[in-house]
Design a protein around this motif. Sequence first.
Motif, PDB file in Angstrom:
ATOM      1  N   THR A 129      36.383  36.747  21.027  1.00  8.32           N
ATOM      2  CA  THR A 129      37.242  37.953  21.248  1.00  8.32           C
ATOM      3  C   THR A 129      38.630  37.469  22.661  1.00  8.32           C
ATOM      4  O   THR A 129      39.797  37.705  22.166  1.00  8.32           O
ATOM      5  N   CYS A 130      38.110  36.836  23.179  1.00  5.79           N
ATOM      6  CA  CYS A 130      39.019  36.519  24.078  1.00  5.79           C
ATOM      7  C   CYS A 130      40.101  35.344  23.784  1.00  5.79           C
ATOM      8  O   CYS A 130      41.793  35.925  23.995  1.00  5.79           O
ATOM      9  N   TRP A 131      39.604  34.321  23.115  1.00  6.97           N
ATOM     10  CA  TRP A 131      40.825  33.042  22.081  1.00  6.97           C
ATOM     11  C   TRP A 131      41.383  33.820  21.607  1.00  6.97           C
ATOM     12  O   TRP A 131      42.181  33.206  21.051  1.00  6.97           O
ATOM     13  N   LYS A 132      41.392  34.808  20.816  1.00  4.74           N
ATOM     14  CA  LYS A 132      41.641  35.634  19.385  1.00  4.74           C
ATOM     15  C   LYS A 132      42.662  36.063  20.688  1.00  4.74           C
ATOM     16  O   LYS A 132      43.910  36.468  19.692  1.00  4.74           O
ATOM     17  N   GLN A 133      42.470  37.368  21.802  1.00  9.40           N
ATOM     18  CA  GLN A 133      43.737  37.570  22.289  1.00  9.40           C
ATOM     19  C   GLN A 133      44.218  36.662  22.343  1.00  9.40           C
ATOM     20  O   GLN A 133      45.920  37.437  22.279  1.00  9.40           O
ATOM     21  N   LEU A 134      44.338  35.803  23.237  1.00 11.48           N
ATOM     22  CA  LEU A 134      45.191  34.975  23.877  1.00 11.48           C
ATOM     23  C   LEU A 134      45.668  34.264  22.790  1.00 11.48           C
ATOM     24  O   LEU A 134      47.125  33.683  22.708  1.00 11.48           O
ATOM     25  N   GLU A 135      45.621  33.877  21.690  1.00  4.16           N
ATOM     26  CA  GLU A 135      45.967  33.436  20.204  1.00  4.16           C
ATOM     27  C   GLU A 135      47.808  33.926  20.147  1.00  4.16           C
ATOM     28  O   GLU A 135      48.264  34.082  19.970  1.00  4.16           O
ATOM     29  N   ALA A 136      46.987  35.689  20.084  1.00  2.00           N
ATOM     30  CA  ALA A 136      47.724  36.492  19.639  1.00  2.00           C
ATOM     31  C   ALA A 136      48.630  36.336  20.472  1.00  2.00           C
ATOM     32  O   ALA A 136      50.454  36.677  20.345  1.00  2.00           O
ATOM     33  N   THR A 193      47.805  36.818  30.320  1.00  4.53           N
ATOM     34  CA  THR A 193      46.087  36.508  29.252  1.00  4.53           C
ATOM     35  C   THR A 193      45.860  36.083  28.917  1.00  4.53           C
ATOM     36  O   THR A 193      44.749  35.173  28.884  1.00  4.53           O
ATOM     37  N   LEU A 194      46.118  34.439  29.312  1.00  2.00           N
ATOM     38  CA  LEU A 194      45.681  32.642  29.179  1.00  2.00           C
ATOM     39  C   LEU A 194      45.087  32.742  30.569  1.00  2.00           C
ATOM     40  O   LEU A 194      44.154  32.328  30.347  1.00  2.00           O
ATOM     41  N   GLN A 195      45.741  32.998  31.802  1.00  2.50           N
ATOM     42  CA  GLN A 195      44.609  33.381  33.059  1.00  2.50           C
ATOM     43  C   GLN A 195      43.286  34.176  32.298  1.00  2.50           C
ATOM     44  O   GLN A 195      42.472  33.418  33.014  1.00  2.50           O
ATOM     45  N   LYS A 196      43.158  35.446  32.488  1.00  2.00           N
ATOM     46  CA  LYS A 196      42.076  35.941  31.745  1.00  2.00           C
ATOM     47  C   LYS A 196      40.891  34.927  30.465  1.00  2.00           C
ATOM     48  O   LYS A 196      39.424  35.000  31.426  1.00  2.00           O
ATOM     49  N   PHE A 197      41.232  34.074  29.857  1.00  4.00           N
ATOM     50  CA  PHE A 197      40.959  34.053  29.230  1.00  4.00           C
ATOM     51  C   PHE A 197      40.435  32.746  29.506  1.00  4.00           C
ATOM     52  O   PHE A 197      38.940  32.217  29.502  1.00  4.00           O
ATOM     53  N   ASN A 198      40.743  32.309  30.266  1.00  2.00           N
ATOM     54  CA  ASN A 198      40.255  30.953  30.971  1.00  2.00           C
ATOM     55  C   ASN A 198      39.029  31.670  32.038  1.00  2.00           C
ATOM     56  O   ASN A 198      38.446  30.518  32.490  1.00  2.00           O
ATOM     57  N   SER A 199      39.784  32.599  33.043  1.00  5.86           N
ATOM     58  CA  SER A 199      38.861  32.766  33.655  1.00  5.86           C
ATOM     59  C   SER A 199      37.155  33.792  32.999  1.00  5.86           C
ATOM     60  O   SER A 199      35.972  33.064  33.181  1.00  5.86           O
ATOM     61  N   GLU A 200      37.532  34.070  32.236  1.00  6.18           N
ATOM     62  CA  GLU A 200      36.725  34.431  30.675  1.00  6.18           C
ATOM     63  C   GLU A 200      35.870  32.828  30.310  1.00  6.18           C
ATOM     64  O   GLU A 200      34.604  33.176  30.376  1.00  6.18           O
ATOM     65  N   GLN A 201      35.931  31.833  30.020  1.00 10.49           N
ATOM     66  CA  GLN A 201      35.722  30.652  29.293  1.00 10.49           C
ATOM     67  C   GLN A 201      35.229  30.461  30.777  1.00 10.49           C
ATOM     68  O   GLN A 201      33.654  29.522  30.179  1.00 10.49           O
ATOM     69  N   HIS A 202      35.478  30.244  31.790  1.00 10.41           N
ATOM     70  CA  HIS A 202      34.405  29.010  33.237  1.00 10.41           C
ATOM     71  C   HIS A 202      33.440  30.567  32.830  1.00 10.41           C
ATOM     72  O   HIS A 202      32.281  29.644  33.214  1.00 10.41           O
ATOM     73  N   GLU A 203      33.766  31.574  33.090  1.00  9.34           N
ATOM     74  CA  GLU A 203      32.283  32.782  33.404  1.00  9.34           C
ATOM     75  C   GLU A 203      31.531  32.362  32.088  1.00  9.34           C
ATOM     76  O   GLU A 203      30.383  32.338  32.479  1.00  9.34           O
ATOM     77  N   HIS A 204      31.693  32.168  30.997  1.00  7.94           N
ATOM     78  CA  HIS A 204      30.894  31.900  29.814  1.00  7.94           C
ATOM     79  C   HIS A 204      30.556  30.581  29.958  1.00  7.94           C
ATOM     80  O   HIS A 204      28.556  30.211  29.531  1.00  7.94           O
ATOM     81  N   TYR A 205      31.523  29.493  30.038  1.00  7.63           N
ATOM     82  CA  TYR A 205      30.592  28.218  29.833  1.00  7.63           C
ATOM     83  C   TYR A 205      29.830  27.997  31.066  1.00  7.63           C
ATOM     84  O   TYR A 205      29.167  26.128  31.361  1.00  7.63           O
ATOM     85  N   TYR A 206      29.772  28.328  32.555  1.00  3.81           N
ATOM     86  CA  TYR A 206      28.989  27.994  33.272  1.00  3.81           C
ATOM     87  C   TYR A 206      28.470  29.200  34.174  1.00  3.81           C
ATOM     88  O   TYR A 206      27.552  28.560  35.304  1.00  3.81           O
TER      89      TYR A 206
END
Length: 616
Positions: A129-136, A193-206
């Motif tokens: 979902t975060c990735w979709k928001q970033l793409e939008a 949005t990009l900063q938020k996604f990067n933060s969420e992605q880091h939280e997700h994978y780590y």
Amino acid sequence: MSWGTELWDQFDNLEKHTQWGIDVLEKYIKFVKERTEIELSYAKQLRNLSKKYQPKKNSKEEEEYRYTSTRAFLATLNEMNDYAGQHEVISENMTSLITAELTRYVQELKQERKSHFHDGRKAQQHIETCWKQLEASKRRFERDCKEADRAQQYFEKMDADINVTKADVEKARQQAQLRHQMAEDSKAEYSSTLQKFNSEQHEHYYTHIPNIFQKIQEMEERRIVRIGESMKTFAEVDRQVIPIIGKCLDEITKAAESVDHKNDSQMVIEAFKSGFEPPGDVDFEDFTQPMKRTVSESSLSNSRGDGKSEPKFGSKSKGKLWPFIKKNKPPPPPPASASPSAVPNGPQSPKQQKEPLSHRFNEFMTSKPKIHCFRSLKRGLSLKLGAGPEDFSNLPPEQRRKKLQQKVDELNRDIQKEMDSRDALTKMKDVYIKNPQMGDAASVDLRLAELGQNIEKLRLEVQKFEGWLAEVEGRLPARTEQPRRQSGVYEAQNPAAVNSCAQDRESPDGSYTEEQSQETEMKIPATDFDDEFDDEEPLPTIGTCKALYTFEGQNEGTISVAEGEMLYVIEEDKGDGWTRIRRNEDEEGYVPTSYVEVYLDKNAKDVHKPLQKISE
């Protein structure tokens, strides 16, 4: 080494692997369940096998288990029953400790696995979902930038054109500024949005995925440990019953070592010992004397008449035992007790017909040889009807002693039971007397009286059987003597007659003699008791027979035949070893069945023509 860091991108493979682990666990549960069913089936088959070969109660088969070999076999059957019980224990323990526990654990494992992968999917959906928001946001920023460029180019074109009014140029400039502002806003949103996604992605994978995968890893490791422990329990369940199974096998070995062939041989002697003495020497019978004297027609008729009217019971040539005679030699005639003399059918003299019936019947009943034979026939008939004599007089002395001893022991046990019941009732009566509220003491008196009568009756029975037992023990020879050999041929045909007559010929000191006393060596006068049987119509012939051996019929009701002589059969063997034959209208009687070869013919006519003498 963690699945969260090493397998962060293998979510689907982990899902498949954990499902495979659960399938393996369920397969092992199914294996153990089938093993328990096999154990139960095996135990059931072992129990049925043991039960199948157990001796039936109150049967002859139960008596056979007094030998050491059969007792060892019975012990083996009992141990096999316990052995089957241990296999049932294996089945029960495996069911409770493995199958039930693992089944419950599988259900818990499925719920835990479902929860972990649900959290993993939720994290996957969130990052998607975060990735979709970033793409939008990115696409919107790109679109606004392109529109701002087009508005700027349009303004510059309008501003360079001299034909365009100042108002149009101003309008184009304002539009370009608006587009540039929208592009700046989209850029700011995209950056946020990009900063938020990067933060969420880091939280997700780590953080999220490693934690979820770590829990899945721990779950899988617990499953592996659990299945290993179950396999260990599988072995321990078997190992726990090995000592008991070993004891069962040790007991079977011990029972096998207890087999004593000498003891079994001695028990065979005790079971079948008759108490008789071996037969004496057979006397020589001289058949050449009748050939040396000249016999007239009148003397022949007189000798025949004397032979029928004056039979002797004391002849030494009669009543011998023949267990060792070869098959090619004829057996001697059965004892007088089993002959038809018990129910006379022979011809009578005029003197016999003139005597009063009552006087001659009393004389018949008081004649000792007659009484012996009459008793023997009565015993034989009673045994044929299935009711043996009460004193077991139809058995050989040793077997009779054992039966009488068993009867005495049985009666003593019955007396003891009755006495115990009487003592219990007496105590109950005393309690009722001391405590009337517990019961009426008079109600016990009737039962006590009945028990007293029963005990008295049983004691009388014991005295009676002990008397017979003392009589037998007084007659028996020394216990170390060999048992007397009996005739297997005639005893099988009429055991009651053989044994009863054998007992009648016992001497006071217990020896079994073949000779009759002088009292019995007497001529037996015929009576009107015999006339009752001669008044019947002559029996028709039912066939012919050929005499295989010479037979001198010296007893009443018998007829003499010569070897090879052909005669008529008028009555078949009824199971007593005798066949009734006829020579002519005036001469008929009984001969041993083994002495003649019978040719039955249902269509045979009662024609009394002379038959030729045929020699073999």
